[in-house]
Design a protein around this motif. Structure first.
Motif, short mmCIF file in Angstrom:
data_model
loop_
_atom_site.label_atom_id
_atom_site.label_comp_id
_atom_site.label_asym_id
_atom_site.label_seq_id
_atom_site.Cartn_x
_atom_site.Cartn_y
_atom_site.Cartn_z
N LEU A 53 -19.22 21.09 4.26
CA LEU A 53 -20.27 21.16 3.25
C LEU A 53 -19.69 21.50 1.87
O LEU A 53 -20.05 22.49 1.24
CB LEU A 53 -21.35 22.16 3.68
CG LEU A 53 -22.13 21.67 4.91
CD1 LEU A 53 -22.92 22.78 5.53
CD2 LEU A 53 -23.03 20.50 4.53
N VAL A 54 -18.77 20.65 1.43
CA VAL A 54 -18.20 20.72 0.09
C VAL A 54 -18.27 19.33 -0.52
O VAL A 54 -18.17 18.33 0.19
CB VAL A 54 -16.73 21.24 0.11
CG1 VAL A 54 -16.66 22.66 0.57
CG2 VAL A 54 -15.86 20.37 0.98
N ASN A 55 -18.44 19.27 -1.82
CA ASN A 55 -18.54 17.97 -2.47
C ASN A 55 -17.19 17.28 -2.51
O ASN A 55 -16.16 17.89 -2.78
CB ASN A 55 -19.08 18.13 -3.90
CG ASN A 55 -20.58 18.22 -3.91
OD1 ASN A 55 -21.25 17.45 -3.22
ND2 ASN A 55 -21.12 19.16 -4.66
N VAL A 76 -27.54 18.99 5.12
CA VAL A 76 -27.12 19.09 3.73
C VAL A 76 -28.11 19.93 2.92
O VAL A 76 -27.73 20.76 2.10
CB VAL A 76 -26.96 17.68 3.11
CG1 VAL A 76 -26.84 17.72 1.61
CG2 VAL A 76 -25.77 16.98 3.73
N GLY A 119 -26.20 23.27 3.33
CA GLY A 119 -25.49 23.02 2.07
C GLY A 119 -26.26 23.44 0.85
O GLY A 119 -25.79 23.28 -0.28
N LYS A 121 -18.87 25.42 7.16
CA LYS A 121 -19.33 25.20 5.78
C LYS A 121 -18.16 24.84 4.87
O LYS A 121 -18.27 23.94 4.03
CB LYS A 121 -20.06 26.44 5.25
CG LYS A 121 -21.46 26.60 5.81
CD LYS A 121 -22.16 27.80 5.25
CE LYS A 121 -22.72 27.48 3.88
NZ LYS A 121 -23.62 28.51 3.37
N TYR A 179 -20.74 14.99 2.75
CA TYR A 179 -20.74 15.49 4.12
C TYR A 179 -20.09 14.48 5.06
O TYR A 179 -19.21 14.81 5.84
CB TYR A 179 -22.17 15.81 4.56
CG TYR A 179 -22.27 16.30 5.98
CD1 TYR A 179 -21.98 17.62 6.30
CD2 TYR A 179 -22.64 15.44 7.01
CE1 TYR A 179 -22.06 18.07 7.60
CE2 TYR A 179 -22.72 15.87 8.32
CZ TYR A 179 -22.43 17.19 8.61
OH TYR A 179 -22.50 17.63 9.91
N GLU A 204 -26.60 21.48 -2.49
CA GLU A 204 -25.49 21.38 -3.44
C GLU A 204 -24.48 20.32 -3.01
O GLU A 204 -23.51 20.06 -3.71
CB GLU A 204 -24.80 22.74 -3.57
CG GLU A 204 -25.69 23.79 -4.21
CD GLU A 204 -25.01 25.15 -4.31
OE1 GLU A 204 -23.81 25.24 -4.04
OE2 GLU A 204 -25.71 26.11 -4.65
N VAL A 205 -24.68 19.75 -1.83
CA VAL A 205 -23.74 18.77 -1.29
C VAL A 205 -24.49 17.47 -1.04
O VAL A 205 -25.63 17.48 -0.58
CB VAL A 205 -23.13 19.29 0.04
CG1 VAL A 205 -22.15 18.29 0.62
CG2 VAL A 205 -22.45 20.63 -0.17
#
Length: 153
Positions: free
Chosen positions: A80-82, A107, A111, A76, A120, A114-115
């Motif tokens: 799974l971060v912007n 996602v 996620g 994650k 991704y 939020e992503v």
């Protein structure tokens, strides 16, 4: 003149040839055997030194649940971060429908909506290039003379 039969009969010649072959074989093999024996002695000495220098280390083996949890957290945090990059910029890339559906579900569920799909994919590609940078650069150099893919220091 008649040759002396003691010095020149078939048995004498055969014995002479065998003795010569044994001498040549000994000249070749004895140094090799001595080098091998020396290496064996040296390796035994090194093993003894290594055994004496070894420390007792305690290994903590985490249970499977802890490993799996950490693996999921790492996944994650990595993927799974912007991404802080504006999307599109006039560039479009096609993705197979089955991969698009799969990424959308990842996602959405993992996620937690939020992503973005772009973030991704950007994170997956970033990880791929970091992991395989040396291999990619080496293959690139084999096919092209420029230093485009060599990391700048």
């Amino acid at each position: 003149m008649i040759p002396n039969p003691i010095f020149f009969n078939d048995n004498t010649i055969m014995i002479g040839l065998i003795v010569c072959c044994l001498v040549v074989l000994a000249v070749v093999m004895i140094p090799k055997a001595m080098r091998h024996r020396k290496r064996v002695r040296e390796s035994k000495c090194e093993e003894t030194v290594q055994e004496e220098e070894q420390e007792v280390q305690m290994i903590v083996v985490p249970n499977e649940e802890t490993v799996l949890e950490q693996s999921m957290i790492d996944y994650k945090k990595r993927f799974l971060v912007n991404a802080n990059i504006p999307t599109r910029n006039g560039k479009q890339v096609g993705i197979r429908k089955k991969y698009h559906s799969r990424i959308s579900k990842i996602v959405k569920v993992i996620g937690e909506n939020e992503v973005t799909i772009f973030s991704y994919i950007d994170n997956v590609l970033k990880h791929h290039f970091e992991t395989f940078q040396d291999d990619i650069s080496e293959l690139y150099k084999k096919n092209c003379d420029d230093d485009y893919l060599i990391p700048k220091k």
